[in-house]
Every structure is written in C-alpha cells, then in structure tokens.
Design a protein around this motif. Structure first.
Motif, short mmCIF file in Angstrom:
data_model
loop_
_atom_site.label_atom_id
_atom_site.label_comp_id
_atom_site.label_asym_id
_atom_site.label_seq_id
_atom_site.Cartn_x
_atom_site.Cartn_y
_atom_site.Cartn_z
N GLY A 167 -4.37 -4.64 26.90
CA GLY A 167 -4.24 -5.83 26.08
C GLY A 167 -5.36 -6.83 26.30
O GLY A 167 -5.95 -7.35 25.35
N VAL A 168 -5.67 -7.10 27.56
CA VAL A 168 -6.71 -8.08 27.87
C VAL A 168 -8.08 -7.59 27.41
O VAL A 168 -8.86 -8.33 26.78
CB VAL A 168 -6.72 -8.41 29.38
CG1 VAL A 168 -7.89 -9.33 29.72
CG2 VAL A 168 -5.41 -9.05 29.79
N LEU A 169 -8.41 -6.34 27.71
CA LEU A 169 -9.71 -5.80 27.32
C LEU A 169 -9.85 -5.72 25.81
O LEU A 169 -10.95 -5.93 25.26
CB LEU A 169 -9.92 -4.42 27.93
CG LEU A 169 -10.27 -4.37 29.42
CD1 LEU A 169 -10.59 -2.95 29.85
CD2 LEU A 169 -11.45 -5.28 29.73
N ALA A 197 -12.86 -7.48 24.00
CA ALA A 197 -13.78 -6.59 23.30
C ALA A 197 -13.93 -6.99 21.84
O ALA A 197 -15.05 -6.98 21.28
CB ALA A 197 -13.30 -5.15 23.40
N MET A 198 -12.82 -7.34 21.19
CA MET A 198 -12.90 -7.74 19.79
C MET A 198 -13.59 -9.10 19.64
O MET A 198 -14.26 -9.36 18.64
CB MET A 198 -11.51 -7.78 19.17
CG MET A 198 -10.86 -6.41 19.05
SD MET A 198 -11.87 -5.19 18.15
CE MET A 198 -12.48 -4.15 19.50
N ASP A 199 -13.44 -9.97 20.61
CA ASP A 199 -14.20 -11.24 20.59
C ASP A 199 -15.69 -10.97 20.61
O ASP A 199 -16.46 -11.53 19.81
CB ASP A 199 -13.81 -12.10 21.79
CG ASP A 199 -12.50 -12.83 21.58
OD1 ASP A 199 -12.04 -12.88 20.42
OD2 ASP A 199 -11.93 -13.35 22.55
N TYR A 200 -16.11 -10.12 21.55
CA TYR A 200 -17.54 -9.80 21.64
C TYR A 200 -18.03 -9.09 20.39
O TYR A 200 -19.15 -9.31 19.92
CB TYR A 200 -17.81 -8.94 22.88
CG TYR A 200 -17.36 -9.58 24.18
CD1 TYR A 200 -17.34 -10.97 24.33
CD2 TYR A 200 -16.95 -8.81 25.26
CE1 TYR A 200 -16.93 -11.56 25.51
CE2 TYR A 200 -16.53 -9.39 26.44
CZ TYR A 200 -16.53 -10.77 26.56
OH TYR A 200 -16.11 -11.35 27.74
N GLN A 201 -17.19 -8.21 19.84
CA GLN A 201 -17.54 -7.51 18.61
C GLN A 201 -17.75 -8.49 17.46
O GLN A 201 -18.71 -8.39 16.70
CB GLN A 201 -16.44 -6.51 18.26
CG GLN A 201 -16.67 -5.71 16.98
CD GLN A 201 -17.64 -4.57 17.17
OE1 GLN A 201 -17.96 -4.20 18.30
NE2 GLN A 201 -18.13 -3.99 16.08
N ILE A 205 -18.28 -2.99 31.58
CA ILE A 205 -18.60 -1.80 30.79
C ILE A 205 -18.59 -2.11 29.30
O ILE A 205 -19.51 -1.75 28.55
CB ILE A 205 -17.61 -0.66 31.12
CG1 ILE A 205 -17.80 -0.21 32.56
CG2 ILE A 205 -17.79 0.51 30.16
CD1 ILE A 205 -16.70 0.73 33.05
N ASP A 206 -17.54 -2.79 28.85
CA ASP A 206 -17.40 -3.00 27.41
C ASP A 206 -18.47 -3.94 26.87
O ASP A 206 -19.07 -3.67 25.82
CB ASP A 206 -16.02 -3.58 27.10
CG ASP A 206 -15.73 -3.63 25.61
OD1 ASP A 206 -15.27 -2.61 25.07
OD2 ASP A 206 -15.99 -4.68 24.99
N ALA A 207 -18.73 -5.04 27.57
CA ALA A 207 -19.68 -6.02 27.05
C ALA A 207 -21.11 -5.52 27.12
O ALA A 207 -21.86 -5.59 26.13
CB ALA A 207 -19.54 -7.33 27.83
N PHE A 208 -21.53 -4.99 28.28
CA PHE A 208 -22.94 -4.67 28.48
C PHE A 208 -23.31 -3.26 28.01
O PHE A 208 -24.44 -3.04 27.56
CB PHE A 208 -23.31 -4.84 29.95
CG PHE A 208 -23.24 -6.27 30.41
CD1 PHE A 208 -24.28 -7.14 30.17
CD2 PHE A 208 -22.12 -6.76 31.06
CE1 PHE A 208 -24.23 -8.46 30.58
CE2 PHE A 208 -22.04 -8.08 31.47
CZ PHE A 208 -23.10 -8.93 31.23
N VAL A 209 -22.38 -2.32 28.12
CA VAL A 209 -22.69 -0.94 27.72
C VAL A 209 -22.30 -0.69 26.27
O VAL A 209 -23.09 -0.14 25.49
CB VAL A 209 -21.98 0.07 28.65
CG1 VAL A 209 -22.26 1.50 28.20
CG2 VAL A 209 -22.43 -0.14 30.09
N ILE A 210 -21.06 -1.09 25.90
CA ILE A 210 -20.58 -0.77 24.55
C ILE A 210 -21.07 -1.79 23.53
O ILE A 210 -21.76 -1.43 22.57
CB ILE A 210 -19.04 -0.72 24.55
CG1 ILE A 210 -18.54 0.33 25.55
CG2 ILE A 210 -18.53 -0.40 23.15
CD1 ILE A 210 -19.01 1.74 25.28
#
Length: 366
Positions: A227-229, A233-237, A304-309
C-alpha cells in the motif's frame, strides 16, 4: 498455480510469520537472552506452548478423568509433542485447558507441523472421546493469521493494480504508460521482498544494519509495504510523466518531450525519494524486529522504485518507444473523459488580462 495457492504456500512454508519470537531479536537484547535461557533450561518449546481447549460434547456433562486421560494420550502421541499437562478447568468441569509443549521453537516448521497434526486429530477425538478440541497459542495464531492474509493478498494486489491501470489510463490517455507503470510497480514489490527476505531470513549483509539473528518476514508486512509503495510510486509517476506529457502536448517530439519533462520533474522526484528513503532508513537500526523489517523494506522499496523504475526504466522505455508511447485506439480515446491534467483548456477559457496604457508606460520607463 493460482496466486491464492502460491500465497498460502509462502505463508505456510516459513517465509512469513505473524509476529517475531524472542529468537528474532539480537543476542544482546533482553528478549533474546530470556528466550535462550528458557530454551537451554527446558527446551525451545517452552517459549511457545500450545493451548488445547477440550470441551465436553455430552449435553453439558462434565469431562470425566478417563476422557481427559484419553485425550491427553492422543495429543501426546502426535509427532513433535514433548509433554501434555492440565492447565486449568472451569467450575462446571465441562471445559479443560491442556498445555502442549512442542519439541521445537514457536517459528520452527516442526511446530507448525505439530499444530496441523493436532487439528487433524480433532475429528477423530470428537468421534471417539465425546470431546471437542481447539488449539491456540503463538504458532497456531501465526498460522491462522498468515493463511488469512495469504487469502486476501491476491485480491488486494489485483485491486491496487486494476485501479492503477484505470486511473493512469484516464490521466495520460495512453495504453503503454499505464502498463509500464504497473509492471514497474510489480518489479519494485518483487525486488523489495526479495531483498528483505535475503537480509532478514537468509542473513545476507546483516552486519551492515546491526542484525545478528535471522527470522521470517512478518506476515503483515506485504499488506503494509504494498500500500505505501503503491502510493509513493504513483506520486513519482504522476510528477514525472505528467511533465513529459505536457511537453509532448505542446508540440515536442516524443524523445524531446521525455528529455524536457525529465529535466523539469526529475529533481522533484529525486528530492522526494531521498527524503522518504532517509526517513524510513532511520528505523532500520531499531531493536524491534518488526520495526526494523518495515523500515528496511520501505527504504529499499522506495530506493528501487524511484531511482531504478521511475527515473530510469520509465523514461528510457518511453524514449525508445517514441510516439508509440502515447498511442491509444481512437474509439477508446473518444470514450474516455478529458481530465485536462495540464490545465490547457482552463487557460483557454480564462483570458489573460491585457495591460493598460499606463502599465505599459510604467514598464517601459522602468
């Protein structure tokens, strides 16, 4: 294999636990010293005895000593049981509590097998002993909670991913962007739990975070971390791809829009992700295993999600796909509402005020 069955096998196989036992704490903590002291003196099973409730099935008649002795004998014969003793009985004598001491620790697979064996015996005991039994205790609770969470986890993940696809489809009016964002999120989750399992259960690089004990991942952690990720992740997207889409809508080519949008929004994502990783990393050195696991998983997942994805995989894929990244079937495009995320339509409807002659003269004089 269905996702539900896979999740249940993971929970039953020892990858997840409900709450950590004393064995999960570092050796210099009071919880670990108490656990080891009891284990050395009496055996590991004394750290997590199983409580067996025995209830009479003969219309409120009290349990007879013969019935209790027979039930005790049946339980003692289960593989992995060390001892069974009477722990208490109600005043009417219709319900008794037996304490079953396993030969293994609360989180050991042998203790979980013992709980399963006792539950398998319940139907036979009810039919032959005029008594019904139920089992409680640390291990039984862990099994039940992990099974419940494993049952709902596939539905939970499917709901999150389904909503993600719909919302991103409405916002970006593209088929490729929502699919990339969702697949990237799945990669982030898989990598997060893989790394967390490797560190906390397999013992990889534990000395870097001040850990000297291995333990399964807390079973509630996948629900919380997912839930948190997902939210972050959607914020960064949204920060990143909205800027890219804005440049593309204003006439830039797909590649130039990706470069321009990344230059505008990349620093925002970088700053936000750095702050969140720093905050959650502060919990990694907490003495509580649950807090330590949660902090590590969140910090690793955001990293991982912010910098890699979001800042590598998404922009690179969009640049390679070029105009195909923004393709959407014409019929679907007509059906979708136009959310006007960039606010272009609003700017067209509200005319900008024109400066008066006096204002123009003042500007010229200035």
């Amino acid at each position: 294999m269905p996702l539900t069955e896979a999740a249940r096998m993971v929970g039953a196989g020892g990858w997840f636990q409900w709450v950590p036992s004393g064995a999960s704490y570092n050796t210099d903590t009071g919880q670990r010293r108490s656990y080891d002291l009891v284990s050395d003196a009496y055996g590991p099973g004394y750290n997590g005895p199983l409580l067996i409730a025995v209830d009479s099935t003969t219309d409120g008649q009290p349990l007879t000593p013969a019935t209790l002795a027979a039930v005790t004998s049946d339980l003692r014969s289960a593989q992995g049981a060390t001892s069974v003793s009477l722990a208490g009985m109600n005043q009417a004598g219709t319900t008794a509590i037996l304490s079953l001491i396993p030969g293994s620790g609360p989180n050991d697979d042998a203790t979980k097998d013992l709980v399963t064996a006792v539950r398998d015996k319940s139907a036979q005991i009810r039919a032959t002993r005029d008594a019904a039994i139920g089992i409680a205790g640390f291990t039984a609770l862990a099994i039940d909670v992990s099974d419940r969470l494993a049952d709902v986890l596939p539905l939970y993940v499917a709901t999150v991913l389904g909503l993600s696809l719909i919302v991103l489809l409405l916002v970006f009016r593209s088929l490729m962007v929502p699919v990339m964002a969702t697949l990237g999120f799945l990669l982030s989750i898989a990598a997060t739990f893989g790394i967390t399992t490797a560190v906390f259960q397999w013992g990889w690089l534990q000395s870097l975070i001040g850990l000297d004990a291995t333990a399964p991942v807390v079973s509630l952690l996948p629900i919380i971390i997912t839930g948190v990720l997902y939210g972050l992740a959607m914020d960064y997207q949204m920060f990143l791809v909205t800027s890219i889409r804005e440049a593309h809508v204003h006439g830039a080519t797909a590649v130039n829009a990706t470069v321009t949008g990344f230059a505008r929004a990349g620093s925002v994502v970088l700053a936000a992700a750095t702050i969140m990783v720093s905050v959650f990393a502060g919990f990694v050195f907490n003495a509580q295993p649950m807090i330590k696991q949660a902090g590590f998983a969140l910090a690793a997942g955001i990293l991982i999600d912010a910098f890699v994805i979001r800042m590598t995989f998404i922009p690179a894929t969009m640049a390679l796909a070029q105009e195909k990244a923004w393709w959407i079937p014409a019929r679907l495009d007509r059906l979708l509402p136009d959310l006007d995320v960039e606010g272009d339509q609003l700017a067209q409807k509200i005319p900008l005020p024109h400066p008066t002659a006096a204002q123009q003269a003042a500007r010229t004089a200035g």
